[in-house]
Motif scaffolding. Structure first.
Motif, PDB file in Angstrom:
ATOM      1  N   UNK A 183     -35.151  45.184  19.868  1.00 15.21           N
ATOM      2  CA  UNK A 183     -35.955  46.409  19.750  1.00 15.21           C
ATOM      3  C   UNK A 183     -35.842  47.004  18.347  1.00 15.21           C
ATOM      4  N   UNK A 184     -34.648  46.950  17.767  1.00 13.72           N
ATOM      5  CA  UNK A 184     -34.463  47.492  16.422  1.00 13.72           C
ATOM      6  C   UNK A 184     -35.166  46.640  15.367  1.00 13.72           C
ATOM      7  N   UNK A 185     -35.255  45.327  15.607  1.00 19.24           N
ATOM      8  CA  UNK A 185     -35.844  44.420  14.628  1.00 19.24           C
ATOM      9  C   UNK A 185     -37.369  44.329  14.707  1.00 19.24           C
ATOM     10  N   UNK A 186     -37.944  44.688  15.847  1.00 20.43           N
ATOM     11  CA  UNK A 186     -39.388  44.536  16.031  1.00 20.43           C
ATOM     12  C   UNK A 186     -40.190  45.209  14.923  1.00 20.43           C
ATOM     13  N   UNK A 187     -41.172  44.466  14.432  1.00 25.09           N
ATOM     14  CA  UNK A 187     -42.119  44.905  13.395  1.00 25.09           C
ATOM     15  C   UNK A 187     -41.486  45.111  12.026  1.00 25.09           C
ATOM     16  N   UNK A 188     -40.238  44.745  11.876  1.00 19.35           N
ATOM     17  CA  UNK A 188     -39.585  44.846  10.565  1.00 19.35           C
ATOM     18  C   UNK A 188     -39.874  43.572   9.768  1.00 19.35           C
ATOM     19  N   UNK A 189     -39.722  43.665   8.456  1.00 21.46           N
ATOM     20  CA  UNK A 189     -40.039  42.548   7.565  1.00 21.46           C
ATOM     21  C   UNK A 189     -38.772  42.014   6.887  1.00 21.46           C
ATOM     22  N   UNK A 190     -38.919  40.856   6.269  1.00 18.62           N
ATOM     23  CA  UNK A 190     -37.820  40.226   5.547  1.00 18.62           C
ATOM     24  C   UNK A 190     -37.286  41.199   4.491  1.00 18.62           C
ATOM     25  N   UNK A 191     -35.971  41.365   4.461  1.00 22.83           N
ATOM     26  CA  UNK A 191     -35.335  42.264   3.509  1.00 22.83           C
ATOM     27  C   UNK A 191     -35.047  43.646   4.068  1.00 22.83           C
ATOM     28  N   UNK A 192     -35.693  44.013   5.163  1.00 23.12           N
ATOM     29  CA  UNK A 192     -35.459  45.318   5.787  1.00 23.12           C
ATOM     30  C   UNK A 192     -34.037  45.404   6.343  1.00 23.12           C
ATOM     31  N   UNK A 193     -33.462  46.594   6.257  1.00 27.02           N
ATOM     32  CA  UNK A 193     -32.145  46.865   6.830  1.00 27.02           C
ATOM     33  C   UNK A 193     -32.350  47.804   8.011  1.00 27.02           C
ATOM     34  N   UNK A 194     -31.738  47.449   9.138  1.00 27.12           N
ATOM     35  CA  UNK A 194     -31.877  48.260  10.345  1.00 27.12           C
ATOM     36  C   UNK A 194     -30.501  48.618  10.888  1.00 27.12           C
ATOM     37  N   UNK A 195     -30.432  49.778  11.497  1.00 30.83           N
ATOM     38  CA  UNK A 195     -29.220  50.193  12.210  1.00 30.83           C
ATOM     39  C   UNK A 195     -29.459  49.943  13.689  1.00 30.83           C
ATOM     40  N   UNK A 196     -28.546  49.216  14.301  1.00 33.29           N
ATOM     41  CA  UNK A 196     -28.681  48.866  15.708  1.00 33.29           C
ATOM     42  C   UNK A 196     -27.557  49.535  16.482  1.00 33.29           C
ATOM     43  N   UNK A 197     -27.934  50.265  17.510  1.00 32.46           N
ATOM     44  CA  UNK A 197     -26.940  50.903  18.364  1.00 32.46           C
ATOM     45  C   UNK A 197     -26.582  49.937  19.479  1.00 32.46           C
ATOM     46  N   UNK A 198     -25.355  49.435  19.442  1.00 34.18           N
ATOM     47  CA  UNK A 198     -24.851  48.492  20.440  1.00 34.18           C
ATOM     48  C   UNK A 198     -23.656  49.136  21.133  1.00 34.18           C
ATOM     49  N   UNK A 199     -23.188  48.534  22.231  1.00 31.67           N
ATOM     50  CA  UNK A 199     -22.081  49.145  22.975  1.00 31.67           C
ATOM     51  C   UNK A 199     -20.834  49.464  22.134  1.00 31.67           C
ATOM     52  N   UNK A 200     -20.582  48.681  21.084  1.00 34.13           N
ATOM     53  CA  UNK A 200     -19.380  48.941  20.281  1.00 34.13           C
ATOM     54  C   UNK A 200     -19.619  49.944  19.162  1.00 34.13           C
ATOM     55  N   UNK A 201     -20.842  50.449  19.033  1.00 30.07           N
ATOM     56  CA  UNK A 201     -21.155  51.420  17.985  1.00 30.07           C
ATOM     57  C   UNK A 201     -22.464  51.071  17.302  1.00 30.07           C
ATOM     58  N   UNK A 202     -22.548  51.352  16.016  1.00 23.22           N
ATOM     59  CA  UNK A 202     -23.749  51.068  15.244  1.00 23.22           C
ATOM     60  C   UNK A 202     -23.464  49.941  14.267  1.00 23.22           C
ATOM     61  N   UNK A 203     -24.379  48.986  14.232  1.00 27.60           N
ATOM     62  CA  UNK A 203     -24.247  47.837  13.350  1.00 27.60           C
ATOM     63  C   UNK A 203     -25.417  47.851  12.382  1.00 27.60           C
ATOM     64  N   UNK A 204     -25.137  47.585  11.110  1.00 29.89           N
ATOM     65  CA  UNK A 204     -26.182  47.539  10.087  1.00 29.89           C
ATOM     66  C   UNK A 204     -26.525  46.074   9.829  1.00 29.89           C
ATOM     67  N   UNK A 205     -27.804  45.732  10.022  1.00 35.89           N
ATOM     68  CA  UNK A 205     -28.265  44.354   9.874  1.00 35.89           C
ATOM     69  C   UNK A 205     -29.382  44.279   8.840  1.00 35.89           C
ATOM     70  N   UNK A 206     -29.380  43.192   8.072  1.00 32.70           N
ATOM     71  CA  UNK A 206     -30.470  42.957   7.121  1.00 32.70           C
ATOM     72  C   UNK A 206     -31.194  41.683   7.544  1.00 32.70           C
ATOM     73  N   UNK A 207     -32.518  41.729   7.551  1.00 34.90           N
ATOM     74  CA  UNK A 207     -33.329  40.572   7.920  1.00 34.90           C
ATOM     75  C   UNK A 207     -33.393  39.639   6.715  1.00 34.90           C
ATOM     76  N   UNK A 208     -32.861  38.441   6.888  1.00 42.06           N
ATOM     77  CA  UNK A 208     -32.831  37.452   5.804  1.00 42.06           C
ATOM     78  C   UNK A 208     -34.046  36.532   5.831  1.00 42.06           C
ATOM     79  N   UNK A 209     -34.509  36.167   7.036  1.00 35.58           N
ATOM     80  CA  UNK A 209     -35.635  35.241   7.121  1.00 35.58           C
ATOM     81  C   UNK A 209     -36.325  35.398   8.477  1.00 35.58           C
ATOM     82  N   UNK A 210     -37.624  35.149   8.487  1.00 35.49           N
ATOM     83  CA  UNK A 210     -38.427  35.190   9.711  1.00 35.49           C
ATOM     84  C   UNK A 210     -39.242  33.910   9.753  1.00 35.49           C
ATOM     85  N   UNK A 211     -39.208  33.214  10.898  1.00 36.18           N
ATOM     86  CA  UNK A 211     -39.972  31.980  11.033  1.00 36.18           C
ATOM     87  C   UNK A 211     -40.358  31.766  12.496  1.00 36.18           C
ATOM     88  N   UNK A 212     -41.006  30.614  12.749  1.00 35.48           N
ATOM     89  CA  UNK A 212     -41.385  30.248  14.122  1.00 35.48           C
ATOM     90  C   UNK A 212     -40.843  28.899  14.454  1.00 35.48           C
TER      91      UNK A 212
END
Length: 154
Positions: free
Chosen positions: A125-154
């Motif tokens: 849900x946090x990654x949806x519609x984001x692009x390569x290079x975007x940084x997102x904060x994801x709220x997971x059970x252990x807290x908040x995790x900061x993720x960067x999108x490195x690559x998108x493919x099929x």
């Protein structure tokens, strides 16, 4: 309506066919055999066979509903510009520099061993519609995790 991959649709269809053509007749036969053994009030085999029969019928009903409302998402409609359903996304956890690759799939196709996560999961849900290079904060059970999108493919 729920979108899924052709592979996921085929897998659910195969399971449904197996349940209807193999498992259900086996369960009915098991009930019949257990019934022939006499007193049903103290017949554990009969109760177990009835429970299995009910479980199979519930699963058949569930799969029929899922497949009736499922739509296969054509490969040609998929884009690698942003994270969408059925895209493979490589992300970097900025907290521990760990790289992970996931495929975003329907909830019925999710399988963590195969690195397939549900589109309804917090990460997807946090990654949806984001692009390569975007940084997102994801709220997971252990807290908040900061993720960067490195690559998108099929």
């Amino acid at each position: 309506m729920e979108y899924m991959s052709q592979g996921g649709y085929d897998e659910l269809s195969n399971e449904l066919n197996d349940l209807i053509k193999v498992r259900l007749p086996e369960a009915i036969q098991a009930i019949s055999e257990a019934r022939d053994k006499g007193d049903l009030s103290e017949n554990y085999e009969y109760r177990a066979a009835k429970r299995e029969h009910g479980r199979i019928l519930r699963r058949i009903n569930f799969l029929q509903k899922v497949l009736a409302h499922a739509r296969v998402l054509p490969e040609e409609q998929l884009s690698s510009d942003s994270v969408q359903l059925l895209t493979k996304v490589e992300i970097l956890n900025l907290g521990n520099n760990k790289r992970m690759t996931y495929t975003i799939v329907s909830p019925h196709e999710a399988n963590t061993r195969e690195r397939k996560i549900s589109i309804k999961s917090p990460i997807a849900r946090a990654l949806l519609n984001k692009k390569k290079g975007d940084v997102v904060n994801v709220h997971v059970p252990i807290g908040t995790v900061k993720l960067r999108i490195e690559d998108i493919s099929h």
